[in-house]
Write a protein that holds these residues in place. Structure first.
Motif, mmCIF file in Angstrom:
data_model
loop_
_atom_site.group_PDB
_atom_site.id
_atom_site.type_symbol
_atom_site.label_atom_id
_atom_site.label_comp_id
_atom_site.label_asym_id
_atom_site.label_seq_id
_atom_site.Cartn_x
_atom_site.Cartn_y
_atom_site.Cartn_z
ATOM 1 N N TYR A 27 5.010 5.686 -13.006
ATOM 2 C CA TYR A 27 4.829 4.289 -12.615
ATOM 3 C C TYR A 27 3.337 4.052 -12.400
ATOM 4 C CZ TYR A 27 5.370 -0.189 -10.265
ATOM 5 O OH TYR A 27 5.300 -1.525 -9.938
ATOM 6 N N CYS A 29 0.426 0.968 -11.396
ATOM 7 C CA CYS A 29 0.225 -0.396 -10.928
ATOM 8 C C CYS A 29 -0.551 -1.163 -11.986
ATOM 9 C CB CYS A 29 -0.546 -0.402 -9.619
ATOM 10 S SG CYS A 29 0.451 0.259 -8.284
ATOM 11 N N ASN A 67 3.830 -2.465 -13.903
ATOM 12 C CA ASN A 67 4.235 -3.793 -13.450
ATOM 13 C C ASN A 67 3.166 -4.834 -13.717
ATOM 14 O OD1 ASN A 67 2.510 -2.745 -11.231
ATOM 15 N ND2 ASN A 67 2.931 -4.791 -10.471
ATOM 16 N N CYS A 215 6.007 -3.633 -5.883
ATOM 17 C CA CYS A 215 5.934 -2.372 -6.634
ATOM 18 C C CYS A 215 7.069 -1.430 -6.252
ATOM 19 C CB CYS A 215 4.574 -1.690 -6.437
ATOM 20 S SG CYS A 215 3.328 -2.365 -7.560
ATOM 21 N N HIS A 240 -2.059 -0.217 -0.383
ATOM 22 C CA HIS A 240 -0.955 -0.468 -1.306
ATOM 23 C C HIS A 240 0.001 0.722 -1.487
ATOM 24 C CE1 HIS A 240 1.249 -2.505 -4.359
ATOM 25 N NE2 HIS A 240 0.825 -1.742 -5.338
ATOM 26 N N HIS A 241 -0.537 1.862 -1.849
ATOM 27 C CA HIS A 241 0.372 2.982 -2.123
ATOM 28 C C HIS A 241 0.956 3.591 -0.854
ATOM 29 C CE1 HIS A 241 -1.513 3.465 -6.383
ATOM 30 N NE2 HIS A 241 -0.662 2.471 -6.296
ATOM 31 N N GLU A 244 3.813 1.459 -0.277
ATOM 32 C CA GLU A 244 4.905 1.731 -1.223
ATOM 33 C C GLU A 244 5.734 2.926 -0.749
ATOM 34 O OE1 GLU A 244 4.404 1.986 -5.480
ATOM 35 O OE2 GLU A 244 2.703 0.636 -5.411
HETATM 36 ZN ZN ZN Z 1 1.479 -1.307 -7.215
#
Ligand code: ZN
Ligand code: AMP
Length: 476
Positions: A27, A29, A67, A215, A240-241, A244
């Motif tokens: 995956y 971003c 994404n 995400c 962000h991560h 997640e």
């Molecule tokens: Zn992301």
């Protein structure tokens, strides 16, 4: 040597072990489509392209999801300012993204989910509901839903910090007073008038998702609860991560990602290339200077992904020169493979050039956390040695063919080979006239013709195998 990657989670190089034998889920971003991506963003995508292609070269079957963030503060603001619906506003930048990615020869991911797709909005709502029921999220007085980071013991593990540090830093925006902890981040943002008609229904009233949950929802919807590799630029590590992980693991109770790979930034004059700093170039900006997509691909790929890379026009020129060396080498090699050694006047001797091994230094270097500078070092060392052998008429056609096969193999990963450029008629004529002038040793005329070519944006180079015409860089 086994394949290994530097894992941001452990801050160590680790042997790569996929969850399922030869199948890998990745995956990455993708772009936030509020403006055209800049080449700093594309450094991240080029690095991911190298990663995927090398894994495929090593026999893995890669399922890759990237994404598209098509709803967030910036896209909403942009659509509002342009006075067009959000969807129309973001579509132009989605199109631009694919156009630029194609120019850079970035292979398409298997799927490009968009955050505004109802299927993923439903998944986001389901995940947020699950987090609330586990006590990991709460709705605040402002009607927005926040993640309760104090309840997630692993929060901060990826970015390597503890919560107390977070508490003491950071400005508190007035609209964040409703939160229990300054670090709590929004999962669902309650609608306000700045959002216009951008809103979805939810159990918490109308609103829109936060960027981080987008995400987590798209990754788990398409790849399942667990993923082999997750990538992005270093600026994505926090928040962000980190978010997640908290969201996905908070819902599933399973380890979300096994290997976190982050690429260092592309810099300009020592600073991160960023929209907010205004120091950025887009792919069309670089093409307008006369460079090609493959030259930019080379310039963005040639430095190891964990090392910062300073973007300069000299770097672009070097990229052009390096690719020119590859092109010239291939042409000579092909000539020998097809026709035998070019200078038959000398004594024909057997080849003094070694043949590549099944598993060459190139692939081995990439196995070591994608060490592209060592891999390219091997390529150019090989070119140097072979050019020497060809100068001395010491390369036989069979060995030349074996090396061409090797090139085809590694070019599957690099994708550096030139497209045959169709020269415009006028350029063709001038080039032919120049070649004639050189044969006649009329160097004044040949120089004049060179200047004419330059004026048209083309460059004439004289090589051992005659004149080569390439596009000229506009940058002085
Ligand atoms: Zn992301
Ligand atoms: P964004 O559209 O801002 O979400 O960024 C898309 C991707 O580009 C993310 O993986 C970022 O980490 C990455 N990125 C942003 N700026 C740079 C830069 N200057 N150098 C390398 N990667 C970057």
């Amino acid at each position: 040597m086994p394949l290994r990657f530097f894992n941001t989670y452990s801050r160590e190089p680790e042997e790569f072990k996929p969850r399922e034998n030869k199948k890998i889920d990745i995956y990455t971003c993708g772009p936030t489509v509020y403006s055209r991506a800049h080449i700093g963003n594309f450094r991240a995508y080029v690095f991911e392209d190298l990663l995927v292609r090398h894994l495929e070269a090593r026999g893995f079957k890669v399922h890759r999801v990237m994404n598209i963030t098509d709803v967030d503060d910036k896209t909403i603001r942009g659509a509002d300012e342009a006075k067009v619906p959000l969807q129309k506003f973001t579509q132009q930048f989605k199109d631009a993204f694919f156009e630029d990615a194609d120019k850079l020869r970035i292979k398409r991911a298997d799927e490009y989910p968009a955050a505004t797709d109802q299927r993923y909005i439903d998944k986001m709502v389901a995940m947020i509901s699950a987090l609330i029921s586990k006590g990991l999220a709460y709705q605040a007085d402002d009607k927005s839903v926040y993640y309760r980071i104090k309840k997630f013991p692993n929060y901060g593990k990826l970015a390597h910090f503890n919560l107390d540090e977070l508490q003491s830093t950071g400005r508190v925006k007035h609209d964040e007073y409703d939160k229990e902890h300054i670090g709590d981040f929004a999962l669902w943002k309650a609608w306000d008038e700045d959002d216009g008609d951008v809103k979805w229904d939810s159990p918490w009233g109308s609103g829109r998702p936060g960027w981080h949950i987008e995400c987590s929802a798209m990754a788990t919807a398409l790849l399942g609860d667990q993923i082999d590799i997750h990538c992005g630029g270093v600026d994505n590590i926090f928040p962000h991560h980190e978010a997640e992980i908290a969201q996905s693991e908070g819902v599933t109770g399973k380890k979300f990602v096994n290997y976190w790979l982050h690429c260092a930034h592309l810099l300009v004059d020592g600073q991160k290339m960023a929209k907010s700093l205004g120091n950025f170039y887009t792919v069309p900006d670089v093409l307008e200077k006369g460079y090609t997509g493959r030259e930019l691909r080379y310039a963005l790929m040639r430095v190891n992904y964990r090392t910062q890379l300073n973007f300069t026009w000299d770097g672009m020129k070097e990229a052009r020169e390096s690719l020119g060396r590859i092109d010239d080498w291939l042409e000579r090699l092909r000539g020998i493979a097809e026709n035998g050694p070019s200078r038959t006047g000398g004594k024909r001797s057997t080849s003094h050039v070694q043949r590549p091994t099944e598993d060459s230094e190139f692939e081995k270097a990439l196995d070591d956390d994608l060490n592209i500078s060592a891999a390219l070092g091997f390529l150019f060392e090989t070119i140097r040695e072979m050019n020497r052998a060809m100068d001395e008429n010491k390369l036989d056609p069979t060995t030349a063919s074996v090396w061409l096969n090797w090139w085809n193999r590694i070019n599957g990963t690099l994708d550096f080979e030139s497209d045959d450029i169709e020269l415009p008629e006028e350029v063709k004529k001038l080039a032919e006239a120049r070649a004639q002038a050189r044969l006649a040793k009329d160097f004044r005329k040949s120089d004049e013709l060179r200047d004419k070519l330059i004026a048209l944006g083309w460059e004439a180079r004289d090589t051992k195998d005659g004149q080569k015409i390439t596009r000229r860089a506009g940058a002085k």
